[in-house]
Motif scaffolding. Structure first.
Motif, PDB file in Angstrom:
ATOM      1  N   TYR A 140      11.477  -5.372  -7.015  1.00 14.77           N
ATOM      2  CA  TYR A 140      10.816  -4.452  -6.088  1.00 14.77           C
ATOM      3  C   TYR A 140      11.469  -3.105  -6.290  1.00 14.77           C
ATOM      4  O   TYR A 140      12.669  -2.968  -6.162  1.00 14.77           O
ATOM      5  CB  TYR A 140      11.028  -4.930  -4.647  1.00 14.77           C
ATOM      6  N   ALA A 141      10.655  -2.098  -6.632  1.00 11.78           N
ATOM      7  CA  ALA A 141      11.195  -0.761  -6.865  1.00 11.78           C
ATOM      8  C   ALA A 141      10.546   0.187  -5.889  1.00 11.78           C
ATOM      9  O   ALA A 141       9.347   0.108  -5.660  1.00 11.78           O
ATOM     10  CB  ALA A 141      10.905  -0.310  -8.292  1.00 11.78           C
ATOM     11  N   LYS A 142      11.340   1.118  -5.308  1.00 12.39           N
ATOM     12  CA  LYS A 142      10.723   2.057  -4.387  1.00 12.39           C
ATOM     13  C   LYS A 142      11.163   3.468  -4.700  1.00 12.39           C
ATOM     14  O   LYS A 142      12.250   3.692  -5.217  1.00 12.39           O
ATOM     15  CB  LYS A 142      11.079   1.697  -2.960  1.00 12.39           C
TER      16      LYS A 142
ATOM     17  N   GLU B 237       7.717   5.990   1.683  1.00 15.52           N
ATOM     18  CA  GLU B 237       8.254   5.070   0.692  1.00 15.52           C
ATOM     19  C   GLU B 237       7.116   4.369  -0.033  1.00 15.52           C
ATOM     20  O   GLU B 237       6.321   3.668   0.575  1.00 15.52           O
ATOM     21  CB  GLU B 237       9.126   4.044   1.414  1.00 15.52           C
TER      22      GLU B 237
END
Lengths: 161, 153, 381
Positions: free
Chosen positions: C314-316, C323
């Motif tokens: 999971y990349a934010k 976000e």
């Protein structure tokens, strides 16, 4: 009080859960359907106050759906992926609307695209699609190219229009 | 548009309601809910009226051709005069299309709105096939589901 | 006798007054994008609200499972029209996490500069839309004209004005051309001078102060509880920013200042955008000074035959609205198994609407939407 990532992994392992250390600020935890709500209440008490997202993954070969609840802590700076597996032929799970109110809309979206029923959610009516009579579209056995060719007369590779 | 690509000097400006408009611009892809509103807007405009379709998505579906919620050919649902292809079209292409439309109107070639009244059954059959379906597309034909057919207001 | 069909639908009666149903729908000059609220009203006061989403739904999450890893980079920026670069960076960061590779330093700085430039264009459009919702059209026209200068720079670098398709797993596609940095510096100088004019016509305008003060108040605890992120969170007093908490690209080397204000209403959020605009210009100048020389992409072979090993990530990233998150699951093949997208406008557009809109007048709905930066494409995907 700020907990480090290793302290959080130890606390969760002491509660008997299986934890994976994925990346410098990310861990994943496998949870059972029955203790999901107790586990999320415990996480909320140690500083995980932001529910980012709820989504589902369809593992059709194993006959299961996997729901992932993403929570983040602003004080500890760690992201936890809480993964729950449920049966694909009878997908039901209790709702978490009482913990975080925005879960109502995330669960509505997952219900519309996968067909999972969240018990206790007051409003699971369709939000995005209208007059939809086929199976929920994000399941792996729904063929979207065939649907588009049959209903909209789509031509692969642009056709000769 | 702003002073760099100004169309007001040609006499073109935005209007608040379809009742006062002459040209309908359809910019980009069209999903099923939007198609219902486009048809209603088009039928509210008084004649003579013209339609300009922007983008490759109105010609053959473009980058979303295999999506279950976007149409692939706008000309099957309402008559279209000029199509500008591109993803997205450049502002100069848009202005060129508007000027071509003005020339076509002066020479009398742009008359697609007449086709809507003459071939109304063809357009209506296409619209109903997509918006008011009564059985699942990928599955066995269900016995007539009257609630599903009337669930769109 | 029956009312004619073009009149408003009366749905109930409440103490002698009739409750009517009205579409604050897609066909409205104050609405940002193709989205609608179905409102039940007494007079001009709203009683109940129901969202009417799905008019921009294209089924991205299903389409991305049918295409190769590198083909999806062309689909991904189209999820958010005003601020498309965070999508590409988040998708590529998730793939790089699963593969366990790290991109060269110069590529990190180029990613940071393009992200911050995209943030500037989004702020310009947001401020212009807020002014137009209140009836002030001059800010919208001059801000759109200034935004064109930044889009010209993007066209010189990547070939496209709005959708760039510039980031790839392993870095960026090509290096900065000769003379690009000088032109960027000139554009930044021009924008800094224009800020004085923006202040005069928009931020010190008594109309803006009178109409936005006290509108849509969100308290400090509520902002975290409801899942708000981005400038909305910081305008209510919370000191959280993804660039500082969970750094990606080159933010670990830069000194990012987190702007916090106490206030929580629409006027505070408008001023927050103005202050962050100035900080973004300073951040771009800082990145240009510290950028090292070197390669801009790793050699991963033929990208069309890229195989990502089994795993998930999971990349934010911090976009101008909040976000943006990408959850990518790979099963070791040439196409993704699942890509799920977290859009930042969902908590504000769907949940806060149920809390704030009842008891508000219909004239303020467009200004409320503009102040919270609600952008419909990332609710619908």
């Amino acid at each position: 009080m700020k907990l480090s990532k290793e302290e959080i992994i130890d606390l969760l392992k002491q509660r008997g859960l299986e934890v994976n250390d994925l990346y410098p600020t990310q861990i994943s935890v496998i949870v059972n359907k029955e203790n999901l709500i107790n586990h999320l209440v415990y996480l909320k008490s140690i500083g995980f106050d932001h529910l980012s997202f709820i989504n589902a993954v369809d593992f059709i070969d194993e006959g299961e759906f996997e729901l992932v609840y993403h929570v983040w802590s602003y004080t500890n700076k760690v992201h936890v992926l809480n993964k729950v597996r449920i049966d694909r032929n009878d997908p039901k799970i209790p709702t978490i609307v009482d913990l975080w109110e925005q879960a109502q809309f995330y669960e509505q979206e997952v219900h519309e695209f996968f067909g999972i029923v969240f018990e206790g959610n007051k409003d699971l009516s369709p939000l995005f699609l209208e007059n939809w009579l086929d199976i929920p579209p994000l399941r792996k056995d729904f063929d979207t190219r065939e649907f588009s060719i049959r209903l909209f007369d789509a031509k692969p590779n642009g056709g000769d229009r | 548009m702003t002073s760099r690509w100004d169309v007001e000097r040609f006499g073109i400006g935005p209007m608040a309601t379809p009742r006062q408009a002459d040209v309908l611009l359809v910019t980009g892809y069209v999903s099923l809910k939007t198609l219902k509103r486009i048809i209603r807007t088009y039928e509210q405009m008084p004649e003579p009226k013209w339609v300009l379709a922007f983008g490759s998505c109105t010609v053959n579906g473009g980058i979303y051709w295999d999506s279950y919620n976007t149409i692939t050919n706008l000309a099957e649902y309402i008559p279209v005069d000029i199509t500008v292809s591109g993803c997205m079209p450049r502002p100069e292409a848009v202005m060129d299309a508007l000027q071509t439309l003005m020339k076509m109107i002066q020479s009398g070639e742009a008359g697609a709105y007449k086709k809507y009244k003459e071939n109304y059954e063809y357009y209506k059959a296409n619209q109903d096939r997509v918006l008011r379906k009564t059985y699942p597309i990928l599955g066995e034909k269900l016995i007539q589901n009257e609630e599903a057919a009337t669930s769109i207001e | 006798m029956d009312a004619p069909s073009y009149m408003l639908t009366k749905i109930a009666e409440k103490d002698d007054l009739a409750v009517y149903e009205l579409f604050f729908g897609p066909n409205h000059p104050g609405m940002h994008g193709n989205f609608g609220y179905v409102l039940e009203m007494i007079g001009t006061e709203i009683v109940k609200v129901r969202p009417n989403a799905g008019q921009l739904h294209r089924g991205f999450e299903k389409l991305m499972e049918q295409k190769l890893w590198v083909q999806n980079i062309a689909l991904v920026p189209r999820i958010c029209v005003v601020d498309p670069d965070p999508n590409e960076v988040a998708y590529c960061t998730a793939i790089e996490k699963i593969m366990g590779i790290e991109i060269p330093d110069r590529a990190k700085f180029i990613r940071t500069i393009t992200l911050e430039m995209s943030r500037l264009t989004s702020f310009l459009m947001g401020m212009g839309a807020l002014g137009a919702a209140l009836g002030l059209y001059t800010p919208m026209y001059i801000m759109t004209a200034d935004r064109d200068l930044i889009l010209d720079l993007f066209e010189w670098l990547t070939g496209g004005r709005i959708y760039h398709i510039f980031n790839i797993p392993g870095g960026v596609r090509n290096d900065l051309p000769e003379g690009w940095v000088d032109r960027l510096n000139k554009v930044l100088d021009h924008l800094e001078k224009r800020l004085i004019e923006y202040d005069k016509i928009l931020f010190e305008n008594p109309i803006v102060h009178k109409r936005l003060k006290g509108l849509g108040y969100v308290s400090k605890e509520d902002a975290v509880r409801f899942g708000l992120t981005g400038p909305n969170l910081r305008a209510s007093g919370n000191p959280y920013d993804v660039r500082v908490d969970d750094p990606y690209a080159a933010y670990a080397y830069l000194d990012v200042k987190v702007i916090i204000q106490e206030g929580g209403d629409a006027l505070t959020r408008a001023v927050q955008v103005r202050i962050e605009f100035e900080e973004t210009i300073k951040l771009i100048r800082q990145a240009l000074k510290l950028m090292p020389e070197g390669e801009v992409r790793l050699n991963l072979g033929n990208l069309a035959m890229l195989k990502v090993p089994k795993g998930e990530a999971y990349a934010k990233v911090e976009s101008s609205k909040g976000e943006f998150g990408y959850y990518v699951v790979s099963d070791g093949g040439m196409k993704p198994y699942r890509v799920a997208v977290r859009g930042p406008s969902l908590p504000a557009g769907l949940l806060l609407a149920q809390k704030h809109l009842p008891k508000m007048k219909i004239d303020d709905v467009a200004a409320w939407m503009g102040s919270l930066a609600i952008c419909p494409p990332d609710i619908d995907k």
